[in-house]
Design a protein around this motif. Structure first.
Motif, PDB file in Angstrom:
ATOM      1  N   PRO A  50     -29.594  14.584  30.690  1.00  0.00           N
ATOM      2  CA  PRO A  50     -30.126  13.693  29.651  1.00  0.00           C
ATOM      3  C   PRO A  50     -29.566  12.265  29.712  1.00  0.00           C
ATOM      4  CG  PRO A  50     -29.420  15.781  28.707  1.00  0.00           C
ATOM      5  CD  PRO A  50     -28.943  15.779  30.121  1.00  0.00           C
ATOM      6  N   SER A  51     -30.385  11.334  29.254  1.00  0.00           N
ATOM      7  CA  SER A  51     -29.972   9.928  29.170  1.00  0.00           C
ATOM      8  C   SER A  51     -30.902   9.208  28.215  1.00  0.00           C
ATOM      9  CB  SER A  51     -30.086   9.281  30.560  1.00  0.00           C
ATOM     10  OG  SER A  51     -29.990   7.870  30.473  1.00  0.00           O
ATOM     11  N   THR A  52     -30.372   8.262  27.481  1.00  0.00           N
ATOM     12  CA  THR A  52     -31.210   7.323  26.722  1.00  0.00           C
ATOM     13  C   THR A  52     -31.068   5.934  27.335  1.00  0.00           C
ATOM     14  OG1 THR A  52     -31.039   8.609  24.700  1.00  0.00           O
ATOM     15  CG2 THR A  52     -31.603   6.272  24.442  1.00  0.00           C
ATOM     16  N   ARG A  53     -29.854   5.381  27.318  1.00  0.00           N
ATOM     17  CA  ARG A  53     -29.623   4.002  27.744  1.00  0.00           C
ATOM     18  C   ARG A  53     -29.873   3.776  29.231  1.00  0.00           C
ATOM     19  NH1 ARG A  53     -27.205   4.945  23.334  1.00  0.00           N
ATOM     20  NH2 ARG A  53     -26.942   6.936  24.345  1.00  0.00           N
ATOM     21  N   THR A  54     -29.297   4.603  30.087  1.00  0.00           N
ATOM     22  CA  THR A  54     -29.327   4.282  31.518  1.00  0.00           C
ATOM     23  C   THR A  54     -30.760   4.355  32.045  1.00  0.00           C
ATOM     24  OG1 THR A  54     -27.152   5.278  31.636  1.00  0.00           O
ATOM     25  CG2 THR A  54     -28.217   4.788  33.727  1.00  0.00           C
ATOM     26  N   ARG A 103     -29.460  10.505  38.222  1.00  0.00           N
ATOM     27  CA  ARG A 103     -28.354  11.114  37.456  1.00  0.00           C
ATOM     28  C   ARG A 103     -28.393  12.611  37.696  1.00  0.00           C
ATOM     29  NH1 ARG A 103     -26.920   9.901  31.260  1.00  0.00           N
ATOM     30  NH2 ARG A 103     -26.064   8.081  32.303  1.00  0.00           N
ATOM     31  N   HIS A 131     -19.952   6.264  37.271  1.00  0.00           N
ATOM     32  CA  HIS A 131     -21.147   5.700  36.633  1.00  0.00           C
ATOM     33  C   HIS A 131     -21.084   4.179  36.872  1.00  0.00           C
ATOM     34  CE1 HIS A 131     -24.437   5.004  34.038  1.00  0.00           C
ATOM     35  NE2 HIS A 131     -24.060   5.669  32.954  1.00  0.00           N
ATOM     36  N   GLN A 134     -22.818   1.411  34.607  1.00  0.00           N
ATOM     37  CA  GLN A 134     -22.205   1.277  33.276  1.00  0.00           C
ATOM     38  C   GLN A 134     -21.007   0.329  33.373  1.00  0.00           C
ATOM     39  OE1 GLN A 134     -23.072   2.648  30.162  1.00  0.00           O
ATOM     40  NE2 GLN A 134     -21.453   1.357  29.334  1.00  0.00           N
ATOM     41  N   PRO A 263     -19.333   3.390  25.691  1.00  0.00           N
ATOM     42  CA  PRO A 263     -20.541   3.406  26.533  1.00  0.00           C
ATOM     43  C   PRO A 263     -21.744   3.990  25.797  1.00  0.00           C
ATOM     44  CG  PRO A 263     -19.029   5.162  27.185  1.00  0.00           C
ATOM     45  CD  PRO A 263     -18.314   4.343  26.154  1.00  0.00           C
ATOM     46  N   LEU A 264     -21.470   4.730  24.714  1.00  0.00           N
ATOM     47  CA  LEU A 264     -22.483   5.481  23.972  1.00  0.00           C
ATOM     48  C   LEU A 264     -23.119   6.540  24.891  1.00  0.00           C
ATOM     49  CD1 LEU A 264     -24.174   2.593  21.921  1.00  0.00           C
ATOM     50  CD2 LEU A 264     -22.289   4.098  21.217  1.00  0.00           C
ATOM     51  N   PRO A 265     -23.631   7.646  24.398  1.00  0.00           N
ATOM     52  CA  PRO A 265     -23.770   7.973  22.989  1.00  0.00           C
ATOM     53  C   PRO A 265     -22.423   8.344  22.341  1.00  0.00           C
ATOM     54  CG  PRO A 265     -24.392   9.864  24.320  1.00  0.00           C
ATOM     55  CD  PRO A 265     -24.116   8.747  25.272  1.00  0.00           C
TER      56      PRO A 265
HETATM   57  N1   CP Z   1     -23.912   5.086  28.577  1.00  0.00           N
HETATM   58  C1   CP Z   1     -24.804   5.960  29.063  1.00  0.00           C
HETATM   59  O1   CP Z   1     -24.764   6.359  30.248  1.00  0.00           O
HETATM   60  O2   CP Z   1     -25.738   6.373  28.152  1.00  0.00           O
HETATM   61  P1   CP Z   1     -26.883   7.423  28.425  1.00  0.00           P
HETATM   62  O3   CP Z   1     -26.238   8.759  28.690  1.00  0.00           O
HETATM   63  O4   CP Z   1     -27.725   7.416  27.177  1.00  0.00           O
HETATM   64  O5   CP Z   1     -27.664   6.971  29.635  1.00  0.00           O
END
Ligand code: CP
Length: 305
Positions: A50-54, A103, A131, A134, A263-265
């Motif tokens: 899973p990922s949102t930002r990347t 990823r 990563h 990031q 880095p979130l989440p």
């Molecule tokens: N910082 C980061 O990698 O966020 P995601 O897991 O949402 O991609």
């Protein structure tokens, strides 16, 4: 490092000049110096985790600059479900695009993919390992606030064992010989091999098991989530879950100029009340993902130099 046509797998293969190149190019991109420099190029985002930002910032970065995007988020509707190997998947997809962002939960998979693919591969996180993009956006965000990264005193708080973002960033900062503080309970300490490399690069490293024991001033507190998904033993996770939390009171304790990064989440390691403070940098970091990843794509695809 000349980025054109090259894969980006690990910060440990970078030098300070390469990092500077990324920061300077990101700055020019953010200032609007280039338009539509990715027109005619296609990015494939292959996300096995899973990922949102990347993922979304890479896709958005590509589209804002005129490029196209293909890919998947989870393998449910891919032929991997029918038993196709990673090797065949990478070989096939690399004929459909100009660059792959991948990823995967298993360490080393991005490198393996880069050895198979006929286009560059950018590691968007491989297990608890690395990563790199990031780190680029973290360094870029720091460079917007601090003139000299060598002087920045950074404390890393939380899951330093499994946190790939801290593995990459702490190594990158060691190339600047920045003084570093590793703040983690025993179970979540930074891997010894990395601490050694970071010291050998010239950073002074201080290790404490609790923020309360931090006796020196730091400029930045880089907080991380406990990476629940990497624990083999859930009882071990339950024992340390919630063992640190950054609140307004903690920010006050660290001083009015402290910068809080993540880095979130996040889950619960930074209280929402911190978001409204000027000290909180984490959404700025996330938003810097656009110009930084545009710069990375432009350099790797040979459209920027
Ligand atoms: N910082 C980061 O990698 O966020 P995601 O897991 O949402 O991609």
């Amino acid at each position: 490092m000349d980025f054109a046509g090259k894969s980006i797998i690990s910060i440990r293969e970078m030098d300070k000049n390469s990092l500077l190149k990324i920061i300077e190019t990101s700055n020019r991109v953010k200032n609007g110096e280039y338009k539509n420099f990715l027109t005619g190029k296609v990015l494939a985002t292959l996300f096995f985790e899973p990922s949102t930002r990347t993922r979304l910032s890479f896709e958005s970065a590509m589209r804002y600059m005129g490029g196209g995007v293909i890919g998947f988020s989870g393998t449910e509707y891919t032929s991997i479900k029918k038993g196709e190997t990673l090797q065949d998947t990478i070989m096939t997809v690399s004929g459909y695009c100009n660059v792959i962002v991948m990823r995967h939960p298993v360490e080393g998979t991005a490198r393996l993919a880069s050895e198979i693919a006929i286009v560059p591969v950018i590691n968007a996180g491989d297990g608890a390992n690395q990563h790199p993009t990031q780190t680029f956006l973290d360094l870029f965000t720091l460079s917007e606030l601090f003139a000299n990264l060598s002087d920045v005193r950074v404390g890393f708080l939380g899951d330093l064992k499994y946190g790939r973002t801290v593995h990459s960033l702490a190594y990158a900062l060691s190339l600047y010989q920045s003084p570093l503080w590793f703040i983690a309970p025993d179970l979540l300490r930074m891997p010894e091999y990395l601490t050694q490399e970071i010291k050998e690069n010239g950073s002074r490293v201080h290790e404490v098991d609790d923020l309360e024991r931090l006796e020196e001033h730091i400029d930045v507190l880089y907080v991380t989530r406990i990476q629940k998904e990497r624990f083999g033993d859930m009882q071990e996770y339950e024992r340390i879950a919630g063992c640190y939390r950054v609140t307004k009171k903690v920010v006050d304790m660290l001083g009015k100029d402290i910068k809080i990064m993540h880095p979130l989440p996040r889950v619960d390691e930074i209280a929402q009340e911190v978001d409204e403070l000027e000290n909180a940098l984490y959404f700025r970091q996330a938003h810097n993902g656009i110009p930084v990843r545009q710069a990375v794509l432009g350099l790797v695809l040979g459209r920027l130099d």
